[in-house]
Design a protein around this motif. Structure first.
Motif, PDB file in Angstrom:
ATOM      1  N   LYS A 135       0.821  -1.221   0.000  1.00  0.00           N
ATOM      2  CA  LYS A 135       0.000   0.000   0.000  1.00  0.00           C
ATOM      3  C   LYS A 135       0.851   1.266   0.000  1.00  0.00           C
ATOM      4  CE  LYS A 135      -4.114  -1.596   2.551  1.00  0.00           C
ATOM      5  NZ  LYS A 135      -4.862  -1.374   3.823  1.00  0.00           N
ATOM      6  N   CYS A 136       2.034   1.201   0.574  1.00  0.00           N
ATOM      7  CA  CYS A 136       2.888   2.378   0.750  1.00  0.00           C
ATOM      8  C   CYS A 136       3.152   3.064  -0.588  1.00  0.00           C
ATOM      9  CB  CYS A 136       4.215   1.956   1.387  1.00  0.00           C
ATOM     10  SG  CYS A 136       5.416   3.292   1.554  1.00  0.00           S
ATOM     11  N   ILE A 137       3.004   4.389  -0.587  1.00  0.00           N
ATOM     12  CA  ILE A 137       3.259   5.166  -1.807  1.00  0.00           C
ATOM     13  C   ILE A 137       4.495   6.053  -1.652  1.00  0.00           C
ATOM     14  CG2 ILE A 137       0.875   5.105  -2.604  1.00  0.00           C
ATOM     15  CD1 ILE A 137       0.575   7.987  -1.467  1.00  0.00           C
ATOM     16  N   ALA A 138       5.318   5.746  -0.648  1.00  0.00           N
ATOM     17  CA  ALA A 138       6.625   6.390  -0.488  1.00  0.00           C
ATOM     18  C   ALA A 138       6.538   7.891  -0.235  1.00  0.00           C
ATOM     19  CB  ALA A 138       7.513   6.098  -1.709  1.00  0.00           C
ATOM     20  N   SER A 139       5.518   8.310   0.472  1.00  0.00           N
ATOM     21  CA  SER A 139       5.322   9.747   0.691  1.00  0.00           C
ATOM     22  C   SER A 139       6.223  10.311   1.782  1.00  0.00           C
ATOM     23  CB  SER A 139       3.868  10.017   1.045  1.00  0.00           C
ATOM     24  OG  SER A 139       3.557   9.371   2.273  1.00  0.00           O
ATOM     25  N   GLY A 140       6.627   9.488   2.716  1.00  0.00           N
ATOM     26  CA  GLY A 140       7.599   9.919   3.716  1.00  0.00           C
ATOM     27  C   GLY A 140       7.050  10.541   4.986  1.00  0.00           C
ATOM     28  N   GLN A 141       5.731  10.678   5.090  1.00  0.00           N
ATOM     29  CA  GLN A 141       5.189  11.307   6.308  1.00  0.00           C
ATOM     30  C   GLN A 141       5.528  10.526   7.568  1.00  0.00           C
ATOM     31  OE1 GLN A 141       3.470  11.459   3.438  1.00  0.00           O
ATOM     32  NE2 GLN A 141       1.872  13.019   3.504  1.00  0.00           N
ATOM     33  N   CYS A 142       5.591   9.204   7.464  1.00  0.00           N
ATOM     34  CA  CYS A 142       5.890   8.400   8.658  1.00  0.00           C
ATOM     35  C   CYS A 142       7.293   8.691   9.173  1.00  0.00           C
ATOM     36  CB  CYS A 142       5.719   6.917   8.354  1.00  0.00           C
ATOM     37  SG  CYS A 142       6.715   6.298   6.985  1.00  0.00           S
ATOM     38  N   VAL A 143       8.231   8.886   8.276  1.00  0.00           N
ATOM     39  CA  VAL A 143       9.600   9.195   8.686  1.00  0.00           C
ATOM     40  C   VAL A 143       9.649  10.577   9.330  1.00  0.00           C
ATOM     41  CG1 VAL A 143      11.978   9.425   7.900  1.00  0.00           C
ATOM     42  CG2 VAL A 143      10.479   7.737   6.836  1.00  0.00           C
ATOM     43  N   ILE A 191      10.024   3.152  -0.359  1.00  0.00           N
ATOM     44  CA  ILE A 191       9.014   2.412   0.397  1.00  0.00           C
ATOM     45  C   ILE A 191       9.438   2.349   1.863  1.00  0.00           C
ATOM     46  CG2 ILE A 191       7.911   0.147   0.699  1.00  0.00           C
ATOM     47  CD1 ILE A 191       6.979   1.732  -1.797  1.00  0.00           C
ATOM     48  N   ALA A 192       8.468   2.515   2.749  1.00  0.00           N
ATOM     49  CA  ALA A 192       8.757   2.593   4.178  1.00  0.00           C
ATOM     50  C   ALA A 192       9.200   1.246   4.742  1.00  0.00           C
ATOM     51  CB  ALA A 192       7.523   3.081   4.925  1.00  0.00           C
ATOM     52  N   ILE A 193      10.129   1.339   5.687  1.00  0.00           N
ATOM     53  CA  ILE A 193      10.598   0.171   6.424  1.00  0.00           C
ATOM     54  C   ILE A 193      10.623   0.518   7.907  1.00  0.00           C
ATOM     55  CG2 ILE A 193      11.973  -0.799   4.538  1.00  0.00           C
ATOM     56  CD1 ILE A 193      14.450   0.483   5.842  1.00  0.00           C
ATOM     57  N   VAL A 216      -1.271  10.011   9.805  1.00  0.00           N
ATOM     58  CA  VAL A 216      -1.011  10.896   8.665  1.00  0.00           C
ATOM     59  C   VAL A 216      -0.608  10.133   7.407  1.00  0.00           C
ATOM     60  CG1 VAL A 216      -0.409  12.847  10.141  1.00  0.00           C
ATOM     61  CG2 VAL A 216       1.419  11.337   9.295  1.00  0.00           C
ATOM     62  N   CYS A 217      -0.417   8.837   7.499  1.00  0.00           N
ATOM     63  CA  CYS A 217      -0.053   8.066   6.301  1.00  0.00           C
ATOM     64  C   CYS A 217      -1.189   8.152   5.280  1.00  0.00           C
ATOM     65  CB  CYS A 217       0.203   6.599   6.668  1.00  0.00           C
ATOM     66  SG  CYS A 217       0.461   5.563   5.210  1.00  0.00           S
ATOM     67  N   PRO A 218      -0.908   8.702   4.111  1.00  0.00           N
ATOM     68  CA  PRO A 218      -1.975   8.889   3.120  1.00  0.00           C
ATOM     69  C   PRO A 218      -2.485   7.583   2.529  1.00  0.00           C
ATOM     70  CG  PRO A 218       0.143   9.496   2.190  1.00  0.00           C
ATOM     71  CD  PRO A 218       0.383   9.240   3.650  1.00  0.00           C
ATOM     72  N   ALA A 219      -1.704   6.524   2.665  1.00  0.00           N
ATOM     73  CA  ALA A 219      -2.097   5.231   2.105  1.00  0.00           C
ATOM     74  C   ALA A 219      -2.703   4.299   3.152  1.00  0.00           C
ATOM     75  CB  ALA A 219      -0.872   4.561   1.479  1.00  0.00           C
ATOM     76  N   LEU A 220      -2.797   4.767   4.381  1.00  0.00           N
ATOM     77  CA  LEU A 220      -3.295   3.929   5.485  1.00  0.00           C
ATOM     78  C   LEU A 220      -2.542   2.597   5.517  1.00  0.00           C
ATOM     79  CD1 LEU A 220      -7.135   4.611   5.158  1.00  0.00           C
ATOM     80  CD2 LEU A 220      -5.461   5.798   6.602  1.00  0.00           C
ATOM     81  N   ALA A 221      -1.224   2.699   5.375  1.00  0.00           N
ATOM     82  CA  ALA A 221      -0.398   1.500   5.270  1.00  0.00           C
ATOM     83  C   ALA A 221       0.204   1.064   6.599  1.00  0.00           C
ATOM     84  CB  ALA A 221       0.737   1.756   4.256  1.00  0.00           C
ATOM     85  N   ILE A 222      -0.008   1.862   7.662  1.00  0.00           N
ATOM     86  CA  ILE A 222       0.623   1.565   8.945  1.00  0.00           C
ATOM     87  C   ILE A 222      -0.443   1.111   9.944  1.00  0.00           C
ATOM     88  CG2 ILE A 222       1.968   2.500  10.860  1.00  0.00           C
ATOM     89  CD1 ILE A 222       3.035   4.611   8.851  1.00  0.00           C
ATOM     90  N   LEU A 223      -0.208  -0.064  10.509  1.00  0.00           N
ATOM     91  CA  LEU A 223      -1.102  -0.607  11.535  1.00  0.00           C
ATOM     92  C   LEU A 223      -0.337  -0.609  12.860  1.00  0.00           C
ATOM     93  CD1 LEU A 223      -3.771  -2.043  12.292  1.00  0.00           C
ATOM     94  CD2 LEU A 223      -2.612  -4.199  11.786  1.00  0.00           C
TER      95      LEU A 223
HETATM   96  S1  SF4 Z   1       3.536   7.675   5.361  1.00  0.00           S
HETATM   97 FE1  SF4 Z   1       2.607   5.773   4.570  1.00  0.00          FE
HETATM   98  S2  SF4 Z   1       2.727   5.955   2.346  1.00  0.00           S
HETATM   99 FE2  SF4 Z   1       4.144   7.454   3.223  1.00  0.00          FE
HETATM  100  S3  SF4 Z   1       6.140   6.393   3.293  1.00  0.00           S
HETATM  101 FE3  SF4 Z   1       5.150   6.097   5.285  1.00  0.00          FE
HETATM  102  S4  SF4 Z   1       4.047   4.122   5.079  1.00  0.00           S
HETATM  103 FE4  SF4 Z   1       4.541   4.829   3.022  1.00  0.00          FE
END
Ligand code: SF4
Length: 64
Positions: A9-17, A32-34, A54-61
């Motif tokens: 799902k991750c779109i590499a937006s970087g908000q999580c970092v 892609i997030a790790i 804030v993850c736009p892809a709702l990829a983090i649980l």
């Molecule tokens: S915020 Fe979500 S979509 Fe963006 S890099 Fe992190 S996991 Fe991926």
């Protein structure tokens, strides 16, 4: 705390970092997030929950 990233799902937006750089990073090759820490200390909990929110892809649980 248990953290899962759905890398499909991750779109590499970087908000999580930006929200929790001690816990999340991005792969050099595609962004892609790790997870750099899958068992962060309690004081990182708010930042980790913020990252998931804030993850736009709702990829983090996050499971407490
Ligand atoms: S915020 Fe979500 S979509 Fe963006 S890099 Fe992190 S996991 Fe991926």
């Amino acid at each position: 705390m248990r953290i899962t990233i759905d890398q499909d799902k991750c779109i590499a937006s970087g908000q999580c970092v930006a929200a929790a750089s001690d816990v999340f990073d991005q792969r050099d090759e595609d962004g892609i997030a790790i997870l750099v820490n899958d068992d962060p200390p309690a004081e990182d909990a708010a930042d980790v929950h913020h990252a998931a929110a804030v993850c736009p892809a709702l990829a983090i649980l996050v499971e407490d």
